[in-house]
Scaffold this motif. Structure first.
Motif, PDB file in Angstrom:
ATOM      1  N   ALA A 231       0.761  -1.068  -0.012  1.00  0.00           N
ATOM      2  CA  ALA A 231       0.022   0.200   0.090  1.00  0.00           C
ATOM      3  C   ALA A 231       0.943   1.120   0.111  1.00  0.00           C
ATOM      4  CB  ALA A 231      -1.064   0.097   1.210  1.00  0.00           C
ATOM      5  N   ASP A 232       1.918   1.228   0.786  1.00  0.00           N
ATOM      6  CA  ASP A 232       2.986   2.455   0.702  1.00  0.00           C
ATOM      7  C   ASP A 232       3.819   2.118   0.028  1.00  0.00           C
ATOM      8  OD1 ASP A 232       4.465   4.432   1.244  1.00  0.00           O
ATOM      9  OD2 ASP A 232       4.649   4.216   3.470  1.00  0.00           O
ATOM     10  N   ASP A 233       4.096   2.373  -1.322  1.00  0.00           N
ATOM     11  CA  ASP A 233       5.070   1.741  -2.149  1.00  0.00           C
ATOM     12  C   ASP A 233       6.056   2.876  -2.481  1.00  0.00           C
ATOM     13  OD1 ASP A 233       6.140  -0.205  -3.851  1.00  0.00           O
ATOM     14  OD2 ASP A 233       5.073   0.616  -5.758  1.00  0.00           O
ATOM     15  N   TRP A 234       6.533   3.685  -1.505  1.00  0.00           N
ATOM     16  CA  TRP A 234       7.572   4.730  -1.615  1.00  0.00           C
ATOM     17  C   TRP A 234       8.833   4.065  -1.323  1.00  0.00           C
ATOM     18  CZ3 TRP A 234       7.154  10.176  -2.533  1.00  0.00           C
ATOM     19  CH2 TRP A 234       5.828  10.493  -2.725  1.00  0.00           C
ATOM     20  N   GLY A 235      10.004   4.379  -2.008  1.00  0.00           N
ATOM     21  CA  GLY A 235      11.261   3.757  -2.005  1.00  0.00           C
ATOM     22  C   GLY A 235      12.021   4.913  -1.656  1.00  0.00           C
TER      23      GLY A 235
ATOM     24  N   GLY B  42      31.705  13.073   0.752  1.00  0.00           N
ATOM     25  CA  GLY B  42      31.157  12.198   1.466  1.00  0.00           C
ATOM     26  C   GLY B  42      29.888  12.304   2.124  1.00  0.00           C
ATOM     27  N   GLU B  43      29.152  13.558   2.059  1.00  0.00           N
ATOM     28  CA  GLU B  43      27.984  13.875   2.451  1.00  0.00           C
ATOM     29  C   GLU B  43      26.737  13.286   1.538  1.00  0.00           C
ATOM     30  OE1 GLU B  43      25.271  17.983   3.375  1.00  0.00           O
ATOM     31  OE2 GLU B  43      27.421  18.033   2.902  1.00  0.00           O
ATOM     32  N   TRP B  44      25.841  12.604   2.130  1.00  0.00           N
ATOM     33  CA  TRP B  44      24.763  12.007   1.295  1.00  0.00           C
ATOM     34  C   TRP B  44      23.475  12.741   0.932  1.00  0.00           C
ATOM     35  CZ3 TRP B  44      24.828   6.394  -0.097  1.00  0.00           C
ATOM     36  CH2 TRP B  44      26.172   5.782   0.413  1.00  0.00           C
ATOM     37  N   ARG B  45      22.986  12.308   0.024  1.00  0.00           N
ATOM     38  CA  ARG B  45      21.721  12.941  -0.260  1.00  0.00           C
ATOM     39  C   ARG B  45      20.571  11.821  -0.314  1.00  0.00           C
ATOM     40  NH1 ARG B  45      21.797  15.966  -5.267  1.00  0.00           N
ATOM     41  NH2 ARG B  45      19.678  15.431  -5.877  1.00  0.00           N
ATOM     42  N   ARG B  46      19.481  12.042   0.250  1.00  0.00           N
ATOM     43  CA  ARG B  46      18.313  11.207   0.306  1.00  0.00           C
ATOM     44  C   ARG B  46      17.249  11.718  -0.652  1.00  0.00           C
ATOM     45  NH1 ARG B  46      19.756   6.701   3.574  1.00  0.00           N
ATOM     46  NH2 ARG B  46      21.590   7.195   4.756  1.00  0.00           N
ATOM     47  N   VAL B  47      16.566  10.992  -1.395  1.00  0.00           N
ATOM     48  CA  VAL B  47      15.438  11.340  -2.262  1.00  0.00           C
ATOM     49  C   VAL B  47      14.434  10.316  -2.331  1.00  0.00           C
ATOM     50  CG1 VAL B  47      14.692  12.495  -4.413  1.00  0.00           C
ATOM     51  CG2 VAL B  47      17.067  12.699  -3.590  1.00  0.00           C
ATOM     52  N   PRO B  48      13.243  10.560  -1.833  1.00  0.00           N
ATOM     53  CA  PRO B  48      12.079   9.514  -1.825  1.00  0.00           C
ATOM     54  C   PRO B  48      11.728   9.277  -3.213  1.00  0.00           C
ATOM     55  CG  PRO B  48      11.173  11.729  -1.344  1.00  0.00           C
ATOM     56  CD  PRO B  48      12.693  11.877  -1.207  1.00  0.00           C
ATOM     57  N   THR B  49      11.306   8.022  -3.723  1.00  0.00           N
ATOM     58  CA  THR B  49      10.964   7.654  -5.071  1.00  0.00           C
ATOM     59  C   THR B  49       9.308   7.357  -4.878  1.00  0.00           C
ATOM     60  OG1 THR B  49      11.037   5.210  -4.727  1.00  0.00           O
ATOM     61  CG2 THR B  49      13.008   6.578  -5.439  1.00  0.00           C
ATOM     62  N   PRO B  50       8.554   8.123  -5.506  1.00  0.00           N
ATOM     63  CA  PRO B  50       6.984   7.946  -5.386  1.00  0.00           C
ATOM     64  C   PRO B  50       6.852   6.704  -6.066  1.00  0.00           C
ATOM     65  CG  PRO B  50       7.582   9.722  -7.023  1.00  0.00           C
ATOM     66  CD  PRO B  50       8.826   9.300  -6.391  1.00  0.00           C
ATOM     67  N   PRO B  51       5.748   6.206  -5.720  1.00  0.00           N
ATOM     68  CA  PRO B  51       5.023   4.959  -6.374  1.00  0.00           C
ATOM     69  C   PRO B  51       5.436   4.596  -8.014  1.00  0.00           C
ATOM     70  CG  PRO B  51       3.464   5.573  -4.601  1.00  0.00           C
ATOM     71  CD  PRO B  51       4.516   6.758  -4.709  1.00  0.00           C
TER      72      PRO B  51
END
Length: 206
Positions: free
Chosen positions: A43-47, A80-89
């Motif tokens: 149901a929550d298909d965010w990566g 070395g600093e990371w970036r995080r981005v959500p992936t919508p469904p």
């Protein structure tokens, strides 16, 4: 398609998308349905995409190993600093299909070029030009509409802003400073006074 999708849905720069590996992608697991006897999406298909390097194309004359691309830290971030981005469904589904049907390339690359080498910008620019010719009318094709692959990133950030995502969060996801974000995309948030007023009303009632 998946290469263009991570730019359009997650606002990656092309040189960031080129450098993605399998370990940079986290997708929710499919769920087994005993009754239907098949897998289906949760149901929550965010990566999520998480990465800390990019590979801008600088030319073979300017790299130590003769490669056309040089691996560097992310633009505007410390090494070395990371970036995080959500992936919508929609992007989650595209990435899942890409990994299932095509699989990773040499070194775990999500996207690669001829004979497993790094994906050259001329390769994806040609593919994008072909896609525009196929999808657009003649008048649209000769117009500035989505002329550059980078325009997909602009479309993503504009969508986030128009969707009401806080600028601070967008800046973090897109790898911008808030100052640059608001200066470059100021037109996207004009005319939202009424929406803002309704949100304030709801907040006050709550």
């Amino acid at each position: 398609m998946a290469f263009f999708a991570v730019i359009y849905y997650a606002a990656l720069r092309p040189e960031e998308a080129v450098n993605l590996r399998v370990e940079n992608v986290t997708l929710p697991a499919l769920i087994w349905d005993d009754i239907a006897q098949k897998w289906h999406e949760p149901a929550d298909d965010w990566g999520e995409l998480h990465f800390n390097t990019a590979s801008p194309e600088v030319g073979a004359d300017w790299t130590d190993d003769g490669a056309n691309r040089e691996q560097r830290q992310l633009k505007g971030r410390a090494e070395g600093e990371w970036r995080r981005v959500p992936t919508p469904p929609p992007l989650t589904r595209i990435l899942r299909a890409h990994l299932r049907d095509i699989g990773p390339g040499p070194g775990g690359r999500l996207f690669w070029g001829v004979r497993g080498a790094e994906l050259a910008s001329i390769t994806y620019r040609r593919a994008w030009d072909t896609a525009r010719q196929t999808a657009l009318s003649n008048a649209e094709y000769v117009s500035p509409l989505a002329r550059r692959v980078y325009d997909l990133r602009h479309a993503c950030v504009s969508t986030w802003l128009n969707g009401g995502v806080p600028p601070t969060r967008i800046a973090e996801w897109a790898g911008h400073s808030v100052e640059v974000l608001l200066r470059v995309y100021a037109k996207c948030i004009e005319g939202q006074d009424e929406t803002a007023k309704r949100r304030i009303e709801r907040a006050l009632r709550e």
